[in-house]
Design a protein around this motif. Structure first.
Motif, short mmCIF file in Angstrom:
data_model
loop_
_atom_site.label_atom_id
_atom_site.label_comp_id
_atom_site.label_asym_id
_atom_site.label_seq_id
_atom_site.Cartn_x
_atom_site.Cartn_y
_atom_site.Cartn_z
N THR A 83 27.77 -52.76 10.64
CA THR A 83 26.41 -52.60 10.16
C THR A 83 26.41 -52.54 8.64
O THR A 83 27.36 -52.03 8.03
N ARG A 84 25.33 -53.06 8.04
CA ARG A 84 25.23 -53.04 6.57
C ARG A 84 24.47 -51.82 6.07
O ARG A 84 24.39 -51.59 4.87
N ALA A 85 23.94 -51.03 6.99
CA ALA A 85 23.09 -49.92 6.58
C ALA A 85 23.89 -48.77 5.98
O ALA A 85 23.55 -48.23 4.93
N TRP A 86 24.97 -48.36 6.64
CA TRP A 86 25.75 -47.22 6.17
C TRP A 86 27.10 -47.24 6.84
O TRP A 86 27.37 -48.02 7.75
N ARG A 87 27.98 -46.38 6.37
CA ARG A 87 29.33 -46.29 6.93
C ARG A 87 29.55 -44.89 7.49
O ARG A 87 29.17 -43.89 6.88
N ARG A 88 30.16 -44.82 8.65
CA ARG A 88 30.49 -43.55 9.28
C ARG A 88 31.69 -43.75 10.19
O ARG A 88 31.81 -44.79 10.84
N SER A 89 32.56 -42.79 10.24
CA SER A 89 33.68 -42.84 11.17
C SER A 89 33.95 -41.42 11.67
O SER A 89 33.68 -40.45 10.97
N GLY A 90 34.46 -41.32 12.88
CA GLY A 90 34.76 -40.02 13.45
C GLY A 90 34.38 -39.96 14.91
O GLY A 90 33.78 -40.90 15.45
N SER A 103 17.33 -53.82 23.97
CA SER A 103 15.99 -53.99 23.39
C SER A 103 15.57 -55.44 23.46
O SER A 103 16.39 -56.35 23.29
N VAL A 104 14.28 -55.67 23.70
CA VAL A 104 13.73 -57.03 23.65
C VAL A 104 13.06 -57.30 22.31
O VAL A 104 12.59 -58.41 22.06
N THR A 127 22.28 -55.36 15.60
CA THR A 127 22.29 -54.07 16.28
C THR A 127 21.84 -52.97 15.31
O THR A 127 21.86 -53.17 14.10
N THR A 128 21.44 -51.82 15.85
CA THR A 128 21.15 -50.66 15.02
C THR A 128 21.90 -49.46 15.58
O THR A 128 22.19 -49.39 16.78
N PRO A 148 23.51 -39.64 19.12
CA PRO A 148 24.07 -40.96 18.82
C PRO A 148 23.50 -42.03 19.74
O PRO A 148 23.43 -41.86 20.96
N MET A 149 23.06 -43.13 19.14
CA MET A 149 22.38 -44.18 19.89
C MET A 149 22.76 -45.54 19.33
O MET A 149 22.82 -45.72 18.11
N LEU A 150 23.03 -46.48 20.21
CA LEU A 150 23.38 -47.85 19.82
C LEU A 150 22.40 -48.81 20.48
O LEU A 150 22.34 -48.91 21.71
N THR A 151 21.59 -49.50 19.67
CA THR A 151 20.60 -50.44 20.17
C THR A 151 21.09 -51.86 19.96
O THR A 151 21.56 -52.21 18.87
N TYR A 152 20.99 -52.68 21.00
CA TYR A 152 21.47 -54.07 20.92
C TYR A 152 20.47 -54.99 21.61
O TYR A 152 19.71 -54.56 22.49
#
Length: 215
Positions: A84-91, A103-104, A110-111, A119-123
């Protein structure tokens, strides 16, 4: 705060109850015009996607499922990676784990949502184009001759598990007519059916898949 003193905000703060009623009315109008006509297809597509992923997870494991979701998503040695280009996170994921949201409306990327939220992953849900597609389902002369053109259209249109209502909308047919063809195809071993709550989902069997591929 930006926008805190706009006329709309001042009007809302002056009478929050009336403001809430106006917002609810606007949302209702949006639902009636933008979503309600397509809701059977949208719900059917999303429910079939959830059902398919549950089966995939149980049959093949998390790695196969995540690697099949979207090019931005990958699973390697127990580690989930989302580009993702929005932010970086790891853990590690904490709390109640990760919610997958097909999502339609969100396409083609993805978001991700993370702490302090759930925590949520939308595709993008596969097959999203079929939500607005009606009537046109290509078949072959060989399959038409074997089981009839209408039943061939019904069989080919079931790329993923689908309900009678969703399929009827997709094919521009009545639910009653579609139900009759589904019953015949199921009796012939070309379709399987699975109940989820009050909905019954139909999917092509191995024999049904082989007919569609062979044709």
């Amino acid at each position: 705060m930006p926008g805190a003193h706009t006329p709309a905000v001042r009007e809302f703060l002056a009478d929050p109850a009336a403001g809430t009623a106006r917002v609810a009315a606007q949302l209702r109008r949006y639902w009636d015009n933008a979503l309600e006509p397509y809701w059977p297809q949208i719900r059917g597509l999303l429910e079939s996607e959830v059902l398919r992923r549950c089966r995939q997870l149980a049959r093949d494991g998390a790695g196969t499922m995540f690697n099949d979701l979207h090019p931005n998503i990958s699973w390697d040695a127990g580690r989930l990676m989302v580009r993702t280009r929005a932010w970086r996170r790891s853990g590690p994921l904490r709390g109640d784990g990760l919610i997958l949201v097909p999502s339609v409306f969100h396409w083609p990327d993805t978001t991700v949502m993370a702490e302090p939220y759930q925590p949520m992953l939308t595709y993008p849900a596969p097959g999203v184009a079929t939500v607005w597609q009606q009537g046109t389902v290509p078949t072959t002369e060989a399959l038409d001759a074997l089981i009839g053109r209408t039943r061939a259209r019904v069989l080919v249109a079931i790329a993923d598990p689908v309900t009678t209502v969703t399929l009827a909308r997709r094919l521009s047919m009545t639910p009653g007519a579609v139900s009759q063809h589904l019953t015949v195809l199921h009796a012939g071993g070309l379709l399987s059916r699975h109940r989820s709550g009050r909905e019954v989902f139909y999917a092509r069997t191995t024999l049904g898949e082989s007919l569609c591929v062979a044709s």
